[in-house]
Motif scaffolding. Structure first.
Motif, PDB file in Angstrom:
ATOM      1  N   ILE A   6       0.842  -1.197   0.000  1.00 36.92           N
ATOM      2  CA  ILE A   6       0.000   0.000   0.000  1.00 36.92           C
ATOM      3  C   ILE A   6       0.876   1.245   0.000  1.00 36.92           C
ATOM      4  O   ILE A   6       0.622   2.201  -0.752  1.00 36.92           O
ATOM      5  N   GLY A   7       1.926   1.230   0.825  1.00 38.57           N
ATOM      6  CA  GLY A   7       2.832   2.375   0.883  1.00 38.57           C
ATOM      7  C   GLY A   7       3.522   2.635  -0.448  1.00 38.57           C
ATOM      8  O   GLY A   7       3.641   3.798  -0.880  1.00 38.57           O
ATOM      9  N   LYS A   8       3.980   1.574  -1.122  1.00 38.44           N
ATOM     10  CA  LYS A   8       4.632   1.732  -2.423  1.00 38.44           C
ATOM     11  C   LYS A   8       3.669   2.305  -3.452  1.00 38.44           C
ATOM     12  O   LYS A   8       4.036   3.159  -4.263  1.00 38.44           O
ATOM     13  N   MET A   9       2.454   1.811  -3.438  1.00 41.52           N
ATOM     14  CA  MET A   9       1.452   2.277  -4.394  1.00 41.52           C
ATOM     15  C   MET A   9       1.174   3.765  -4.195  1.00 41.52           C
ATOM     16  O   MET A   9       1.110   4.531  -5.165  1.00 41.52           O
ATOM     17  N   LEU A  10       1.023   4.188  -2.946  1.00 42.89           N
ATOM     18  CA  LEU A  10       0.751   5.600  -2.676  1.00 42.89           C
ATOM     19  C   LEU A  10       1.961   6.476  -3.008  1.00 42.89           C
ATOM     20  O   LEU A  10       1.814   7.615  -3.456  1.00 42.89           O
ATOM     21  N   ALA A  11       3.170   5.929  -2.773  1.00 39.01           N
ATOM     22  CA  ALA A  11       4.386   6.709  -3.007  1.00 39.01           C
ATOM     23  C   ALA A  11       4.618   7.001  -4.486  1.00 39.01           C
ATOM     24  O   ALA A  11       5.277   7.993  -4.824  1.00 39.01           O
ATOM     25  N   LYS A  12       4.092   6.166  -5.380  1.00 37.16           N
ATOM     26  CA  LYS A  12       4.275   6.396  -6.809  1.00 37.16           C
ATOM     27  C   LYS A  12       3.639   7.708  -7.260  1.00 37.16           C
ATOM     28  O   LYS A  12       4.095   8.334  -8.213  1.00 37.16           O
ATOM     29  N   ASN A  13       2.561   8.074  -6.605  1.00 32.26           N
ATOM     30  CA  ASN A  13       1.870   9.337  -6.898  1.00 32.26           C
ATOM     31  C   ASN A  13       1.381   9.430  -8.338  1.00 32.26           C
ATOM     32  O   ASN A  13       1.234  10.514  -8.899  1.00 32.26           O
ATOM     33  N   ASP A  14       1.143   8.269  -8.963  1.00 28.36           N
ATOM     34  CA  ASP A  14       0.648   8.283 -10.341  1.00 28.36           C
ATOM     35  C   ASP A  14      -0.808   7.839 -10.408  1.00 28.36           C
ATOM     36  O   ASP A  14      -1.307   7.456 -11.467  1.00 28.36           O
ATOM     37  N   TRP A  15      -1.485   7.907  -9.278  1.00 25.16           N
ATOM     38  CA  TRP A  15      -2.881   7.484  -9.219  1.00 25.16           C
ATOM     39  C   TRP A  15      -3.780   8.710  -9.097  1.00 25.16           C
ATOM     40  O   TRP A  15      -3.384   9.757  -8.596  1.00 25.16           O
ATOM     41  N   GLU A  16      -4.990   8.560  -9.591  1.00 20.93           N
ATOM     42  CA  GLU A  16      -5.956   9.640  -9.545  1.00 20.93           C
ATOM     43  C   GLU A  16      -6.911   9.434  -8.375  1.00 20.93           C
ATOM     44  O   GLU A  16      -7.355   8.312  -8.118  1.00 20.93           O
ATOM     45  N   PHE A  17      -7.222  10.527  -7.691  1.00 26.99           N
ATOM     46  CA  PHE A  17      -8.173  10.434  -6.580  1.00 26.99           C
ATOM     47  C   PHE A  17      -9.599  10.281  -7.118  1.00 26.99           C
ATOM     48  O   PHE A  17      -9.987  10.912  -8.102  1.00 26.99           O
ATOM     49  N   SER A  18     -10.345   9.435  -6.449  1.00 19.89           N
ATOM     50  CA  SER A  18     -11.781   9.327  -6.692  1.00 19.89           C
ATOM     51  C   SER A  18     -12.421   8.835  -5.400  1.00 19.89           C
ATOM     52  O   SER A  18     -11.771   8.145  -4.602  1.00 19.89           O
ATOM     53  N   PRO A  19     -13.682   9.185  -5.159  1.00 17.16           N
ATOM     54  CA  PRO A  19     -14.359   8.695  -3.947  1.00 17.16           C
ATOM     55  C   PRO A  19     -14.359   7.171  -3.853  1.00 17.16           C
ATOM     56  O   PRO A  19     -14.192   6.618  -2.765  1.00 17.16           O
ATOM     57  N   ASP A  20     -14.540   6.489  -4.984  1.00 18.15           N
ATOM     58  CA  ASP A  20     -14.550   5.026  -4.968  1.00 18.15           C
ATOM     59  C   ASP A  20     -13.186   4.474  -4.560  1.00 18.15           C
ATOM     60  O   ASP A  20     -13.102   3.509  -3.784  1.00 18.15           O
ATOM     61  N   TYR A  21     -12.119   5.082  -5.089  1.00 16.52           N
ATOM     62  CA  TYR A  21     -10.775   4.633  -4.721  1.00 16.52           C
ATOM     63  C   TYR A  21     -10.539   4.830  -3.224  1.00 16.52           C
ATOM     64  O   TYR A  21      -9.999   3.948  -2.553  1.00 16.52           O
ATOM     65  N   ALA A  22     -10.949   5.985  -2.713  1.00 15.32           N
ATOM     66  CA  ALA A  22     -10.758   6.285  -1.292  1.00 15.32           C
ATOM     67  C   ALA A  22     -11.491   5.277  -0.413  1.00 15.32           C
ATOM     68  O   ALA A  22     -10.963   4.808   0.601  1.00 15.32           O
ATOM     69  N   GLU A  23     -12.714   4.921  -0.799  1.00 15.64           N
ATOM     70  CA  GLU A  23     -13.495   3.989   0.016  1.00 15.64           C
ATOM     71  C   GLU A  23     -12.947   2.564  -0.083  1.00 15.64           C
ATOM     72  O   GLU A  23     -12.973   1.826   0.899  1.00 15.64           O
TER      73      GLU A  23
END
Length: 305
Positions: free
Chosen positions: A207-224
């Motif tokens: 999870i930490g590696k995925m967030l650190a890439k910073n190449d993801w887009e925010f969306s309410p569904d992703y957050a939930e």
């Protein structure tokens, strides 16, 4: 993000574990006595599915015949008393009433009586330590509704209760924290990443590696989806070796930042009893709070209003 709980968490509990003499043999145990003054940090909601089924006290012990509690709800198994009386529909009704009561009160945590054919989750018999046919009838509902589940027996262990309580506090905080942006997600993760690493280092690192890439887009569904994954992780108990290792790791961090020693904190390999370890954990919580440092193993604390 504020990391302090201001509202008391509402906790459901099997009434026989709350001290009510509602078991089939008119017995009950006050397990909250083991928590001492700490029990005042919660609002308690004792329920008994078998009493709500109208079976009375005392009564014949019941058993699940032909499957487990899930099978009962699917119509594949029955619930019978010692004399053979079929009480399936009555017990199902009692369980439904208890669940409705808890949900209407906003309860999402439950301390269960393991070994019960109604409230048991991982074991439904007390005889000879046999597993029985888990989960029980009410236990099946608790699992289905995604409750944060705590076995009542763990209230007797200072370290196990500390582990459950700190994860419950983090669970309650994560359920309610607002995740409206990438910044919110990063702040949330920074708050609970250490406890997640302790519980499952491999999953937390991914999870930490995925967030650190910073190449993801925010969306309410992703957050939930992320929130729900972390809530599942926080339901898992830690282990004594992990707890002692992280206690020492956080103590070294505290010592480096504050320049102060804490004589009571012992190295992971040093032998001591559970009461002493629990005392070390609570001392570390207090020392970290006094210096404004975060104790990563227990990042969320209840302070009240």
């Amino acid at each position: 993000m504020e990391t302090v709980l201001r509202e008391k968490i509402k906790v459901g509990i099997s009434a026989c574990m709350y001290g009510c003499e509602v078991r089939y043999n008119k017995k009950g145990w006050s397990m909250l006595e083991y928590l001492g003054r700490g029990q005042s940090e919660f609002i308690w909601h004792p329920v008994c599915p078998e009493c709500m089924a109208g079976l009375g006290v005392p009564r014949e012990p019941i058993r699940i015949s032909g499957g487990n509690g899930i099978d009962v709800w699917e119509g594949k198994a029955r619930i019978k008393g010692r004399s053979g009386e079929d009480v399936t529909e009555r017990v199902k009704h009692g369980a439904q009433v208890c669940m409705e009561m808890l949900k209407s009160a906003g309860v999402y945590v439950y301390i269960f009586m393991e070994g019960s054919p109604s409230c048991g989750v991982y074991r439904t018999t007390l005889k000879n330590k046999r597993i029985g046919k888990p989960p029980g009838v009410f236990g099946a509902l608790l699992l289905k509704e995604g409750f944060f589940l705590i076995p009542a027996a763990d209230l007797q262990s200072p370290v196990r209760w500390w582990d459950w309580k700190r994860r419950l506090n983090a669970f309650a905080w994560l359920r309610s924290v607002e995740l409206r942006s990438k910044t919110d997600i990063y702040d949330m993760w920074h708050t609970i990443k250490f406890i997640c690493q302790e519980l499952d280092n491999e999953e937390a690192r991914e999870i930490g590696k995925m967030l650190a890439k910073n190449d993801w887009e925010f969306s309410p569904d992703y957050a939930e989806d992320l929130r729900n994954s972390l809530l599942m992780l926080l339901r898992r108990p830690s282990s004594l070796p992990k707890i002692k290792h992280m206690l020492w790791k956080h103590y070294i961090f505290y010592k480096k930042k504050s320049g102060m020693d804490v004589d009571e904190i012992m190295r992971p390999e040093e032998l001591r009893n559970m009461t002493h370890i629990a005392s070390e954990l609570m001392i570390m919580e207090r020392k970290a709070a006094e210096t404004g440092l975060m104790f990563g193993s227990a990042p969320i604390q209840y302070k009240g209003r």
